[in-house]
Enzyme design. Structure first.
Site, PDB file in Angstrom:
ATOM      1  N   CYS A  89     -30.832  34.826 -12.941  1.00 55.91           N
ATOM      2  CA  CYS A  89     -32.164  35.287 -12.542  1.00 55.91           C
ATOM      3  C   CYS A  89     -33.267  34.260 -12.793  1.00 55.91           C
ATOM      4  CB  CYS A  89     -32.541  36.572 -13.273  1.00 55.91           C
ATOM      5  SG  CYS A  89     -31.175  37.744 -13.472  1.00 55.91           S
ATOM      6  N   CYS A  92     -35.026  31.829 -10.165  1.00 49.96           N
ATOM      7  CA  CYS A  92     -36.082  32.305  -9.260  1.00 49.96           C
ATOM      8  C   CYS A  92     -37.252  32.938 -10.011  1.00 49.96           C
ATOM      9  CB  CYS A  92     -35.536  33.359  -8.303  1.00 49.96           C
ATOM     10  SG  CYS A  92     -34.429  32.685  -7.088  1.00 49.96           S
ATOM     11  N   HIS A  93     -36.944  33.708 -11.056  1.00 50.24           N
ATOM     12  CA  HIS A  93     -38.012  34.479 -11.697  1.00 50.24           C
ATOM     13  C   HIS A  93     -38.624  33.760 -12.895  1.00 50.24           C
ATOM     14  CE1 HIS A  93     -37.231  37.921  -9.134  1.00 50.24           C
ATOM     15  NE2 HIS A  93     -35.939  37.745  -9.358  1.00 50.24           N
ATOM     16  N   MET A 130     -33.722  38.348  -2.661  1.00 51.26           N
ATOM     17  CA  MET A 130     -33.077  38.780  -3.912  1.00 51.26           C
ATOM     18  C   MET A 130     -31.600  39.085  -3.633  1.00 51.26           C
ATOM     19  SD  MET A 130     -33.241  40.021  -7.121  1.00 51.26           S
ATOM     20  CE  MET A 130     -32.419  41.274  -8.111  1.00 51.26           C
ATOM     21  N   HIS A 369     -38.806  20.065  -3.935  1.00 57.11           N
ATOM     22  CA  HIS A 369     -37.417  20.004  -4.404  1.00 57.11           C
ATOM     23  C   HIS A 369     -36.831  18.610  -4.198  1.00 57.11           C
ATOM     24  CE1 HIS A 369     -33.747  21.914  -5.829  1.00 57.11           C
ATOM     25  NE2 HIS A 369     -33.095  21.292  -4.865  1.00 57.11           N
ATOM     26  N   HIS A 412     -33.619  21.327   3.359  1.00 52.77           N
ATOM     27  CA  HIS A 412     -32.881  20.736   2.236  1.00 52.77           C
ATOM     28  C   HIS A 412     -32.348  19.390   2.715  1.00 52.77           C
ATOM     29  CE1 HIS A 412     -30.001  20.062  -0.972  1.00 52.77           C
ATOM     30  NE2 HIS A 412     -30.642  20.984  -1.661  1.00 52.77           N
TER      31      HIS A 412
HETATM   32 FE1  DHE Z   1     -28.572  19.571  -6.592  1.00 49.99          FE
HETATM   33  C1  DHE Z   1     -29.953  16.508  -5.776  1.00 49.99           C
HETATM   34  C2  DHE Z   1     -31.531  20.545  -7.936  1.00 49.99           C
HETATM   35  C3  DHE Z   1     -27.361  22.752  -6.911  1.00 49.99           C
HETATM   36  C4  DHE Z   1     -25.536  18.521  -5.465  1.00 49.99           C
HETATM   37  N1  DHE Z   1     -30.427  18.719  -6.743  1.00 49.99           N
HETATM   38  C5  DHE Z   1     -30.779  17.439  -6.363  1.00 49.99           C
HETATM   39  C6  DHE Z   1     -32.149  17.213  -6.729  1.00 49.99           C
HETATM   40  C7  DHE Z   1     -32.596  18.353  -7.358  1.00 49.99           C
HETATM   41  C8  DHE Z   1     -31.513  19.300  -7.370  1.00 49.99           C
HETATM   42  C9  DHE Z   1     -33.964  18.594  -7.949  1.00 49.99           C
HETATM   43  C10 DHE Z   1     -32.927  15.927  -6.484  1.00 49.99           C
HETATM   44  C11 DHE Z   1     -32.648  14.929  -7.551  1.00 49.99           C
HETATM   45  C12 DHE Z   1     -33.354  13.603  -7.321  1.00 49.99           C
HETATM   46  O1  DHE Z   1     -33.307  13.078  -6.193  1.00 49.99           O
HETATM   47  O2  DHE Z   1     -33.960  13.089  -8.272  1.00 49.99           O
HETATM   48  N2  DHE Z   1     -29.314  21.354  -7.269  1.00 49.99           N
HETATM   49  C13 DHE Z   1     -30.554  21.524  -7.782  1.00 49.99           C
HETATM   50  C14 DHE Z   1     -30.735  22.908  -8.179  1.00 49.99           C
HETATM   51  O3  DHE Z   1     -31.727  23.389  -8.790  1.00 49.99           O
HETATM   52  C15 DHE Z   1     -29.598  23.671  -7.627  1.00 49.99           C
HETATM   53  C16 DHE Z   1     -30.096  24.408  -6.379  1.00 49.99           C
HETATM   54  C17 DHE Z   1     -29.013  24.755  -8.530  1.00 49.99           C
HETATM   55  C18 DHE Z   1     -28.662  24.357  -9.947  1.00 49.99           C
HETATM   56  O4  DHE Z   1     -28.548  25.239 -10.796  1.00 49.99           O
HETATM   57  O5  DHE Z   1     -28.522  23.170 -10.219  1.00 49.99           O
HETATM   58  C19 DHE Z   1     -28.659  22.538  -7.265  1.00 49.99           C
HETATM   59  N3  DHE Z   1     -26.762  20.470  -6.258  1.00 49.99           N
HETATM   60  C20 DHE Z   1     -26.477  21.772  -6.453  1.00 49.99           C
HETATM   61  C21 DHE Z   1     -25.106  22.077  -6.144  1.00 49.99           C
HETATM   62  O6  DHE Z   1     -24.535  23.191  -6.279  1.00 49.99           O
HETATM   63  C22 DHE Z   1     -24.510  20.841  -5.553  1.00 49.99           C
HETATM   64  C23 DHE Z   1     -24.261  21.069  -4.059  1.00 49.99           C
HETATM   65  C24 DHE Z   1     -23.165  20.437  -6.160  1.00 49.99           C
HETATM   66  C25 DHE Z   1     -23.257  19.890  -7.562  1.00 49.99           C
HETATM   67  O7  DHE Z   1     -22.614  18.892  -7.809  1.00 49.99           O
HETATM   68  O8  DHE Z   1     -23.932  20.484  -8.387  1.00 49.99           O
HETATM   69  C26 DHE Z   1     -25.650  19.854  -5.780  1.00 49.99           C
HETATM   70  N4  DHE Z   1     -27.881  17.842  -5.762  1.00 49.99           N
HETATM   71  C27 DHE Z   1     -26.584  17.606  -5.421  1.00 49.99           C
HETATM   72  C28 DHE Z   1     -26.455  16.235  -4.966  1.00 49.99           C
HETATM   73  C29 DHE Z   1     -27.730  15.660  -5.042  1.00 49.99           C
HETATM   74  C30 DHE Z   1     -28.607  16.689  -5.545  1.00 49.99           C
HETATM   75  C31 DHE Z   1     -25.167  15.596  -4.470  1.00 49.99           C
HETATM   76  C32 DHE Z   1     -28.135  14.231  -4.695  1.00 49.99           C
HETATM   77  C33 DHE Z   1     -28.107  14.009  -3.235  1.00 49.99           C
HETATM   78  C34 DHE Z   1     -28.428  12.587  -2.863  1.00 49.99           C
HETATM   79  O9  DHE Z   1     -27.983  12.201  -1.768  1.00 49.99           O
HETATM   80  O10 DHE Z   1     -29.104  11.887  -3.596  1.00 49.99           O
END
Ligand code: DHE
Length: 589
Positions: A89, A92-93, A130, A369, A412
């Site tokens: 939760c 988002c919250h 939600m 983001h 995204h």
């Molecule tokens: Fe990420 C980048 C946040 C879930 C894979 N992800 C980012 C960035 C943020 C972010 C803020 C940018 C970083 C930067 O450039 O400095 N990601 C989040 C979350 O908050 C979220 C939605 C949920 C969480 O709890 O983390 C989340 N992200 C994921 C995944 O589930 C992914 C698909 C698989 C994993 O490995 O966790 C994932 N995020 C990625 C990847 C990047 C990324 C591969 C960098 C992409 C790139 O090309 O630079």
């Protein structure tokens, strides 16, 4: 009396978007509502893709006292509910329940609505985003009941993480003077890929030519991204537990040389790239506590912590926990660009004088983001995802250029994709979580002023749930994943557009069945994040399966769009992000 279930906006805000589910029982007894109405409340890919603050959920926090009239929770119940709250939760919250993309859940709001209302809302979710925790069976009936009671009590206050905690976590495993002075291995470092093995808390370094795993290194929990220092020597990896590993790629076998924790929950790390500051500083942004940290680039010694708590850019009301999302290093000035999610502010942090730190604060849009540079690297484009906007910042003049409506739902981009459009000149592209739109934005104000910072074209891809799209200066293809699409076939394949054909009406795409090509028969086979090799001749995709299932990396020939290699190994557990050293270092995408 029929029981009414409202959308998030209707329940906790003022907008009355009320969806009545025709129930026959009394308010307290739950009976089966109309299946069509339940369907409308199912979670969308965008709704599912929210931060899960698991690390914070594990932290012991004091149970706030029970106020008169609030349900009493045992210590064990509080602990369990608190864990569920942070995992499911808080993303988002908000950690403090004061609202982020979701509405506030402070007791002034929850008590007004009451137990049954909360229970049913948690069970069925809302079309406004939600999740339907109960009807999706993600939470049991007892857990839903527990959460409704938990929300009627005051929020817990998780711990801060200041300099004392940081220094206690800091380890220099190999001091700088004991590190090699030249590259001690024969690796083609520029063509190494740092591959996130999400669920084992490791990265695998894979050689781009031989496709062999060079080594695997233990990192933080649910490791997230890798970034490369300006010289290409140091690799910085951050886990969701805010642990950074600094890996020296010059060692005979690359290994961790320093470690630091910058908070309890974090997602981003970057390193100074401006001339004269190569490899000098690193920066990491945290979700909790809401702060960023400047570090020494070679040792990770924490130098300065800056809180991001403050006013939301437009309302000018205080936000207690604005998370740090993406961070990039400017190529034009000694500056880091830090995106602060909930306040909608972009902070340009001048690292030329850390003692007398100067920041330029840019008003952009809420829920910033991820994002990347345009091909000239002068402009940074960042998605304000929950607002379906992209903000453009001029890194040379340190100012906001424009906030653009992307014409799709929940952009995204990852770092986005840059290419020269046959009609509109240089563009930057983003996909969307909420629908099939791929948006192309003009990025050349000098030679294409009419197109610059406008949506010049939207393409229709395979569907919603897209996380990343990619091309390369040497490629004429644009690859778009749809990782979170609910249809297994769409989630396990990618759409490829031929950039040469984009001048036509309704450009068509080819589908590459990456999941099928991997030869894996079990599991969801979600295909995620294309990444090019250093020459731009092949693109690698992860086939991301469950932790106990087989996963793989599928390599596609960019000329022929044919399968080139499948990288499989027992140790390649849940591969997700892949970071080619050269492309990541030089911001080529
Ligand atoms: Fe990420 C980048 C946040 C879930 C894979 N992800 C980012 C960035 C943020 C972010 C803020 C940018 C970083 C930067 O450039 O400095 N990601 C989040 C979350 O908050 C979220 C939605 C949920 C969480 O709890 O983390 C989340 N992200 C994921 C995944 O589930 C992914 C698909 C698989 C994993 O490995 O966790 C994932 N995020 C990625 C990847 C990047 C990324 C591969 C960098 C992409 C790139 O090309 O630079």
């Amino acid at each position: 009396m029929p029981l009414r279930i409202q959308s998030e906006a209707g329940l906790l805000g003022s907008v009355a978007l009320v969806v009545a589910l025709s129930l026959t029982g009394g308010a307290a007894a739950q009976t089966q509502p109309n299946p069509a109405d339940v369907k409308k409340h199912e979670t969308t890919p965008g709704g599912q893709y929210q931060p899960s603050l698991d690390v914070l959920g594990e932290k012991a926090v004091e149970q706030p006292g029970t106020k008169p009239g609030s349900p009493q929770l045992s210590e064990a119940e509080f602990k369990r509910a608190n864990q569920i709250y942070f995992e499911r939760c808080a993303g988002c919250h908000g950690v403090l329940r004061k609202g982020a993309t979701g509405k506030p859940l402070t007791t002034d709001v929850t008590k007004k609505n009451g137990y049954e209302y909360l229970r049913d809302f948690i069970t069925y979710g809302s079309p406004a985003g939600m999740p339907n925790w109960g009807t999706s069976n993600e939470l049991t009936k007892d857990e839903v009941d527990l959460m409704a009671r938990y929300l009627l009590n005051d929020p817990a206050q998780p711990p801060e993480f200041g300099m004392a905690e940081m220094r206690a976590s800091w380890k220099v495993v190999v001091p700088v003077e004991q590190r090699p002075t030249k590259q001690m291995n024969k690796l083609d470092i520029d063509n190494l890929f740092s591959v996130t093995l999400r669920d084992t808390g490791e990265v695998a370094l894979i050689d781009g030519a031989t496709k062999q795993i060079v080594t695997r290194l233990k990192t933080g929990y649910a490791v997230h991204i890798s970034r490369i220092s300006a010289s290409g020597r140091y690799l910085y990896v951050i886990g969701r537990d805010a642990k950074i590993n600094l890996i020296d790629l010059w060692m005979e076998t690359p290994a961790t040389v320093a470690e630091l924790k910058v908070g309890n929950e974090a997602r981003s790390v970057e390193t100074s790239k401006y001339k004269g500051y190569e490899d000098k500083y690193a920066i990491a942004g945290a979700y909790w506590p809401p702060q960023y940290v400047l570090m020494d680039g070679a040792t990770l010694e924490p130098l300065k912590i800056v809180s991001t708590r403050g006013m939301i850019y437009d309302e000018q009301t205080y936000h207690p926990e604005p998370r740090v999302a993406s961070i990039v290093a400017s190529h034009f000035k000694p500056e880091f660009l830090v995106n602060v999610k909930e306040t909608g502010k972009i902070r340009l942090v001048d690292y030329s004088d850390i003692k007398n730190l100067k920041e330029t604060e840019i008003e952009a849009e809420r829920f910033l983001h991820d994002g990347g540079f345009d091909s000239s690297k002068r402009y940074f484009m960042v998605a304000a995802n929950a607002r379906s906007k992209v903000a453009v910042v001029d890194m040379k003049e340190s100012r906001l250029v424009k906030v653009i409506d992307t014409k799709g739902q929940t952009p995204h981009p990852g770092r986005g994709a840059n290419f020269v459009h046959p009609k509109y000149g240089p563009v930057w592209a983003t996909g969307h979580l909420g629908d099939e739109t791929i948006t192309l934005i003009g990025t050349d104000p000098e030679k294409h002023p009419k197109e610059a910072w406008t949506v010049v074209q939207t393409l229709s891809g395979q569907g919603g749930g897209s996380l990343f799209l990619k091309t390369h200066p040497k490629s004429h293809y644009l690859y778009v994943d749809t990782t979170l699409n609910p249809e297994p076939e769409i989630a396990s394949s990618v759409a490829v557009f031929d950039i040469k054909d984009l001048g036509q009406d309704k450009p068509k795409y080819k589908v590459l069945p990456i999941g099928e090509w991997s030869g894996i028969k079990e599991g969801q086979r979600r295909v995620v994040q294309g990444e090019f090799n250093k020459d731009g001749t092949e693109i690698w995709f992860s086939v991301w399966n469950g932790k106990s299932q087989e996963s793989a990396i599928v390599v596609v020939d960019d000329q022929t769009l044919k399968l080139k290699n499948v990288i499989k190994d027992k140790s390649l557990v849940t591969p997700t992000g892949k970071f080619n050293v050269l492309n990541t270092r030089d911001d080529i995408y």
